[in-house]
Design a protein around this motif. Structure first.
Motif, PDB file in Angstrom:
ATOM      1  N   UNK A  25      -6.924  20.628  11.786  1.00 26.26           N
ATOM      2  CA  UNK A  25      -8.169  21.368  11.618  1.00 26.26           C
ATOM      3  C   UNK A  25      -8.553  21.540  10.149  1.00 26.26           C
ATOM      4  N   UNK A  26      -7.647  21.196   9.257  1.00 24.19           N
ATOM      5  CA  UNK A  26      -7.871  21.328   7.817  1.00 24.19           C
ATOM      6  C   UNK A  26      -8.612  20.093   7.309  1.00 24.19           C
ATOM      7  N   UNK A  27      -9.655  20.297   6.526  1.00 20.85           N
ATOM      8  CA  UNK A  27     -10.431  19.164   6.003  1.00 20.85           C
ATOM      9  C   UNK A  27      -9.608  18.279   5.070  1.00 20.85           C
ATOM     10  N   UNK A  28      -8.475  18.772   4.602  1.00 17.79           N
ATOM     11  CA  UNK A  28      -7.607  17.977   3.722  1.00 17.79           C
ATOM     12  C   UNK A  28      -6.624  17.106   4.505  1.00 17.79           C
ATOM     13  N   UNK A  29      -6.703  17.145   5.826  1.00 18.00           N
ATOM     14  CA  UNK A  29      -5.880  16.265   6.670  1.00 18.00           C
ATOM     15  C   UNK A  29      -6.520  14.873   6.611  1.00 18.00           C
ATOM     16  N   UNK A  88      -4.948  11.737   6.818  1.00 19.09           N
ATOM     17  CA  UNK A  88      -4.347  10.575   7.470  1.00 19.09           C
ATOM     18  C   UNK A  88      -5.390   9.765   8.242  1.00 19.09           C
ATOM     19  N   UNK A  89      -6.283  10.394   9.013  1.00 21.18           N
ATOM     20  CA  UNK A  89      -7.260   9.577   9.750  1.00 21.18           C
ATOM     21  C   UNK A  89      -8.114   8.693   8.833  1.00 21.18           C
ATOM     22  N   UNK A  90      -8.478   9.188   7.659  1.00 16.36           N
ATOM     23  CA  UNK A  90      -9.284   8.387   6.727  1.00 16.36           C
ATOM     24  C   UNK A  90      -8.464   7.222   6.175  1.00 16.36           C
ATOM     25  N   UNK A  91      -7.201   7.492   5.827  1.00 16.24           N
ATOM     26  CA  UNK A  91      -6.357   6.413   5.315  1.00 16.24           C
ATOM     27  C   UNK A  91      -6.063   5.406   6.420  1.00 16.24           C
ATOM     28  N   UNK A  92      -5.805   5.895   7.629  1.00 17.14           N
ATOM     29  CA  UNK A  92      -5.501   4.989   8.727  1.00 17.14           C
ATOM     30  C   UNK A  92      -6.690   4.079   9.045  1.00 17.14           C
ATOM     31  N   UNK A  93      -7.904   4.578   8.901  1.00 10.88           N
ATOM     32  CA  UNK A  93      -9.085   3.740   9.123  1.00 10.88           C
ATOM     33  C   UNK A  93      -9.025   2.517   8.199  1.00 10.88           C
ATOM     34  N   UNK A 123       0.874  -1.174   0.000  1.00  7.56           N
ATOM     35  CA  UNK A 123       0.000   0.000   0.000  1.00  7.56           C
ATOM     36  C   UNK A 123       0.908   1.220   0.000  1.00  7.56           C
ATOM     37  N   UNK A 124       0.565   2.211  -0.804  1.00  8.46           N
ATOM     38  CA  UNK A 124       1.316   3.458  -0.810  1.00  8.46           C
ATOM     39  C   UNK A 124       0.364   4.626  -0.655  1.00  8.46           C
ATOM     40  N   UNK A 125       0.893   5.730  -0.161  1.00  4.19           N
ATOM     41  CA  UNK A 125       0.063   6.920  -0.053  1.00  4.19           C
ATOM     42  C   UNK A 125       0.868   8.165   0.224  1.00  4.19           C
ATOM     43  N   UNK A 126       0.404   9.220  -0.370  1.00  6.01           N
ATOM     44  CA  UNK A 126       0.973  10.550  -0.147  1.00  6.01           C
ATOM     45  C   UNK A 126      -0.179  11.462   0.245  1.00  6.01           C
ATOM     46  N   UNK A 127      -0.481  11.461   1.544  1.00  9.99           N
ATOM     47  CA  UNK A 127      -1.587  12.287   2.032  1.00  9.99           C
ATOM     48  C   UNK A 127      -1.385  13.739   1.609  1.00  9.99           C
TER      49      UNK A 127
END
Length: 143
Positions: free
Chosen positions: A98-102, A104-109, A79-83
């Motif tokens: 606080x930025x909606x473009x953060x 990592x939490x969605x990818x970590x899920x 798996x690869x990713x560049x948040x």
């Protein structure tokens, strides 16, 4: 019948998604499916069934191309990713979590739900000052 696709790509930008398809046609990156849904809407069961390479925030396929150059076998799971960097960089407002473009939490899920064997990721250096790397480490260590 074997799956002709070697990779699954997630990219929400239509231009970049089309570019990925053109790179596949040209043989520059692994063939596969380009999922254009936002990562927050992706359910883990739908992530590239039957493929070994899964690329999140795929952009123009840099991770797949780098794996190819490095000699990473097509059938070795990764798996690869560049948040997105905007929450942490000068190109955004540096609002960090606080930025909606953060994202990592969605990818970590998805990582937490699927437990991939190998994960490669990257982020801009300025994210360290906002605690991004500490968050990634603590999430991964807890898992």
């Amino acid at each position: 019948m074997t799956n002709p696709d070697a990779a699954w790509y997630n990219e929400i930008d239509p231009f970049a998604a089309n570019w990925l398809r053109e790179l596949m046609k040209a043989g520059q990156i692994a063939t596969g499916h380009v999922e254009e849904a936002p990562i927050e809407n992706i359910i883990s069961e739908s992530i590239g069934q039957g493929v070994d390479r899964r690329h999140f925030f795929a952009g123009i396929g840099g991770w797949d191309y780098a794996l190819k150059l490095a000699g990473w076998p097509d059938d070795r799971p990764v798996w690869t990713g560049s948040c997105p960097c905007q929450p942490f960089s000068a190109s955004g407002k540096a609002e960090a979590g606080r930025d909606s473009r953060h994202l990592w939490p969605a990818w970590f899920r998805l990582i937490r739900e699927r437990h991939p064997d190998t994960i490669f990721g990257e982020q801009v250096e300025s994210a360290i000052g906002h605690g991004w790397l500490d968050l990634v480490f603590s999430d991964m260590e807890a898992e």
